[in-house]
Design an enzyme around this catalytic site. Structure first.
Site, mmCIF file in Angstrom:
data_model
loop_
_atom_site.group_PDB
_atom_site.id
_atom_site.type_symbol
_atom_site.label_atom_id
_atom_site.label_comp_id
_atom_site.label_asym_id
_atom_site.label_seq_id
_atom_site.Cartn_x
_atom_site.Cartn_y
_atom_site.Cartn_z
ATOM 1 N N LYS A 122 46.242 37.197 27.794
ATOM 2 C CA LYS A 122 45.659 37.947 26.686
ATOM 3 C C LYS A 122 45.737 37.120 25.408
ATOM 4 O O LYS A 122 46.682 36.349 25.232
ATOM 5 C CB LYS A 122 46.442 39.254 26.479
ATOM 6 C CG LYS A 122 46.197 40.296 27.556
ATOM 7 C CD LYS A 122 46.843 41.621 27.211
ATOM 8 C CE LYS A 122 46.614 42.654 28.298
ATOM 9 N NZ LYS A 122 45.206 43.026 28.466
ATOM 10 N N ARG A 159 45.032 47.873 38.476
ATOM 11 C CA ARG A 159 44.363 48.375 39.685
ATOM 12 C C ARG A 159 45.037 47.853 40.946
ATOM 13 O O ARG A 159 44.962 48.478 42.002
ATOM 14 C CB ARG A 159 42.868 48.017 39.631
ATOM 15 C CG ARG A 159 42.572 46.554 39.668
ATOM 16 C CD ARG A 159 41.149 46.242 39.214
ATOM 17 N NE ARG A 159 41.008 46.274 37.750
ATOM 18 C CZ ARG A 159 39.876 46.012 37.110
ATOM 19 N NH1 ARG A 159 38.780 45.723 37.783
ATOM 20 N NH2 ARG A 159 39.827 46.058 35.794
ATOM 21 N N ASP A 197 52.365 43.794 29.863
ATOM 22 C CA ASP A 197 51.185 43.132 30.432
ATOM 23 C C ASP A 197 50.787 41.939 29.558
ATOM 24 O O ASP A 197 50.142 42.101 28.527
ATOM 25 C CB ASP A 197 50.030 44.141 30.524
ATOM 26 C CG ASP A 197 48.787 43.530 31.146
ATOM 27 O OD1 ASP A 197 48.877 42.418 31.690
ATOM 28 O OD2 ASP A 197 47.727 44.189 31.091
HETATM 29 N N1 BES Z 1 46.598 47.079 30.245
HETATM 30 C C1 BES Z 1 45.273 46.602 30.096
HETATM 31 C C2 BES Z 1 44.345 47.640 29.462
HETATM 32 C C3 BES Z 1 44.599 47.986 28.038
HETATM 33 C C4 BES Z 1 43.916 47.331 27.023
HETATM 34 C C5 BES Z 1 45.452 49.000 27.697
HETATM 35 C C6 BES Z 1 44.136 47.666 25.696
HETATM 36 C C7 BES Z 1 45.666 49.352 26.373
HETATM 37 C C8 BES Z 1 45.002 48.688 25.371
HETATM 38 C C9 BES Z 1 44.691 46.209 31.455
HETATM 39 O O1 BES Z 1 45.609 45.724 32.363
HETATM 40 C C10 BES Z 1 43.696 45.131 31.198
HETATM 41 O O2 BES Z 1 44.093 44.073 30.810
HETATM 42 N N2 BES Z 1 42.419 45.421 31.402
HETATM 43 C C11 BES Z 1 41.401 44.481 31.169
HETATM 44 C C12 BES Z 1 40.310 44.677 32.166
HETATM 45 C C13 BES Z 1 39.440 43.472 32.322
HETATM 46 C C14 BES Z 1 40.204 42.374 33.029
HETATM 47 C C15 BES Z 1 38.203 43.832 33.117
HETATM 48 C C16 BES Z 1 40.856 44.668 29.751
HETATM 49 O O3 BES Z 1 40.905 45.789 29.221
HETATM 50 O O4 BES Z 1 40.415 43.690 29.155
HETATM 51 ZN ZN ZN Z 2 47.532 46.337 32.145
HETATM 52 MN MN MN Z 3 45.953 43.653 32.158
#
Ligand code: BES
Ligand code: ZN
Ligand code: MN
Length: 493
Positions: A273, A347, A266
């Protein structure tokens, strides 16, 4: 792997003999007495000197210098007898197995009479088998100069009473499922693409009498999985949609669906990120790994239930073809989605996978995903976050999770949150309404696709990886929820 012997504890030939010590023992326990006698009462001295301890979690090792048949003795402190729950036993023996393996022994024996006053229940034997698998797991690495490591691969149970070793094997099957999940999560995404994950699942299915169907990109397009395809759009790697089936009833009715997020890496997509947040994102298929591991354990333990394992697999990449914030996409269910954040991709993949589960007639659904960083803030790295539209179904999962010592805690699923995911001015749903309550909103988005089917959501973003070694495993992926999900089909109802 597991055998029983009725020999006397001093006569069992083994490299590592495991003996339990309780606080209230006061040297009147038979096994201890027999051993103490063989050592001319010198075990008492070692106890007094503090070299051996009956405090919970202490492991004390001594060489037997030929005084008994066993080469070494490993004493496990088990604390107060009435406080020894199944979960505490699992951890204590796990820690002991771990240190025996580290000491380089491939074989051990355990004195059952030193731990249990009565013939141990199935649950307790299961916990020992479970611990044996979990604690002897080694993360595979790509070091070129990796020293050859010993695997503790055989355990003898010393007991006068006939033991049900099939219970130990059942526990071992649960641990093995978790180890499969650990292995998969630990693999970097260049070594585990969506295609690789599907191939791996195929092997697991073939080895465990499960049915499997793997859908490629064209079939995914034909099904209209616009949400999964949007996430995959920027990638050079094709997506895979994996469906595993285990039939435990006469007929294929009311299957339960285990639905896993399989994002092999991801990046966040155009909602990129930051450089620190991107490291570790190979673990974003932790939900998928738990599903594969659970299906493996289910195939081995054969509960009388019908179960589907469903995985939406792709990476989330950037390129000229990638999906973008502001895009509007059409999911398989027909619901339209406004993309506000390409990093809220889990999601989306789950939306189509949950819709598929319903289309396949799922009577109950659990989805499992490394879904939000927010769950780490809320619950940390030991407790899995949950959400549900059905308290009864959640209680079953929770019971299984307690039995397996993988705690879960549910967030509230209130109307307010459900409305918030429907706040797009241009589409039915908004994939990222904001950072507030993000774990709940992410889950609520998935809940839109579960509709009225009993559904439990598990967010393992915090629990899928451990940043240090623990009693039942090394640093790295934990395989969390593979065991719990398999156990959920083995509860006495
Ligand atoms: N895969 C991430 C979540 C994640 C974060 C898993 C840290 C393990 C460690 C997920 O796809 C994501 O990026 N979520 C976002 C949500 C936001 C866009 C509301 C996040 O956690 O920032
Ligand atoms: Zn993710
Ligand atoms: Mn993500």
């Amino acid at each position: 792997m597991f055998q029983q012997t009725q020999e006397n504890v001093t006569k069992v030939s083994t490299k590592a003999l495991i003996v339990g010590l309780f606080e209230e023992q006061k040297n009147n326990q038979t096994t201890y007495e027999e051993l103490n006698q063989a050592f001319d009462q010198q075990l008492d001295e070692l106890m007094q000197a503090g070299d051996l301890s009956n405090k919970y979690g202490k492991v004390g090792k001594i060489h037997t210098l030929g005084k008994i048949e066993a080469e070494r003795l490993y004493f496990i402190g088990l604390g107060k007898r009435e406080e020894l729950t199944t979960n505490r036993l699992r951890k204590a023996v796990g820690k002991t197995f771990q240190s025996i393996q580290k000491d380089g022994f491939d074989q051990a024996a355990v004195s059952i009479a030193s731990i249990f006053q009565e013939n141990p229940t199935e649950e307790l034997l299961e916990a020992i088998g479970d611990a044996f698998a979990l604690s002897t797991f080694e993360q595979s690495t790509c070091h070129t100069n990796r020293p050859e490591k010993t695997n503790l691969g055989s355990l003898k149970f010393i007991s006068n009473q006939e033991l049900d070793l099939s219970a130990v094997e059942k526990g071992y099957a649960y641990g093995t499922g978790a180890n499969t999940a650990r292995y998969l999560v630990n693999l970097p995404s260049n070594l585990l693409t969506a295609t690789d994950l599907a191939n791996f699942a195929e092997n697991i299915a073939n080895e465990n009498d499960l049915e499997i169907e793997v859908l490629g990109k064209e079939e995914i397009e034909e099904l209209g999985m616009g949400a999964l395809l949007a996430v995959n759009q920027g990638s050079n790697e094709p997506p895979r949609f994996i469906v595993m089936k285990y039939q435990g009833k006469e007929t294929w009715e009311n299957p339960t669906a285990l639905v896993g997020k399989g994002i092999t890496f991801d990046t966040g997509g155009y909602s990129l990120k930051p450089k620190d947040g991107i490291v570790g994102m190979k673990m974003d298929m932790g939900g998928a790994a738990a599903v594969v591991g659970a299906m493996e354990a289910i195939g081995k333990t054969k509960p009388k239930e019908n179960v589907m394992g469903i995985i939406a697999a792709t990476d989330n990449m950037i390129s000229g073809k990638a999906f973008k914030p502001d895009d509007v996409i059409v999911s398989m269910s027909g619901k339209t989605i406004e993309i506000r954040n390409t990093d809220a991709e889990g999601r989306l993949a789950l939306a189509d996978a949950v819709a598929y589960a319903r289309k396949e007639g799922a009577a109950k659904i659990v989805d499992i995903a490394t879904l939000t960083g927010g769950v780490i803030v809320a619950l940390g790295d030991k407790v899995t976050g949950a959400l549900t539209n059905n308290d009864e179904w959640f209680e079953e999962i929770k019971t299984a999770s307690e039995k397996m010592d993988e705690p879960v805690w549910a967030f509230p699923y209130m109307e307010h949150y459900r409305e918030e995911v429907r706040t797009s001015h241009i589409a039915d749903l908004n994939n990222s309404p904001g950072r507030k309550a993000q774990s709940i909103l992410a889950a609520a988005f998935v809940g839109e696709f579960a509709d009225d089917t009993p559904w439990v959501h598990l967010d393992i973003a915090g629990t899928a990886v451990s940043d240090s070694e623990y009693d039942l495993g090394p640093k790295g992926s934990t395989g969390v929820m593979a065991r719990t999900l398999a156990k959920a089909f083995d509860l006495d109802k």
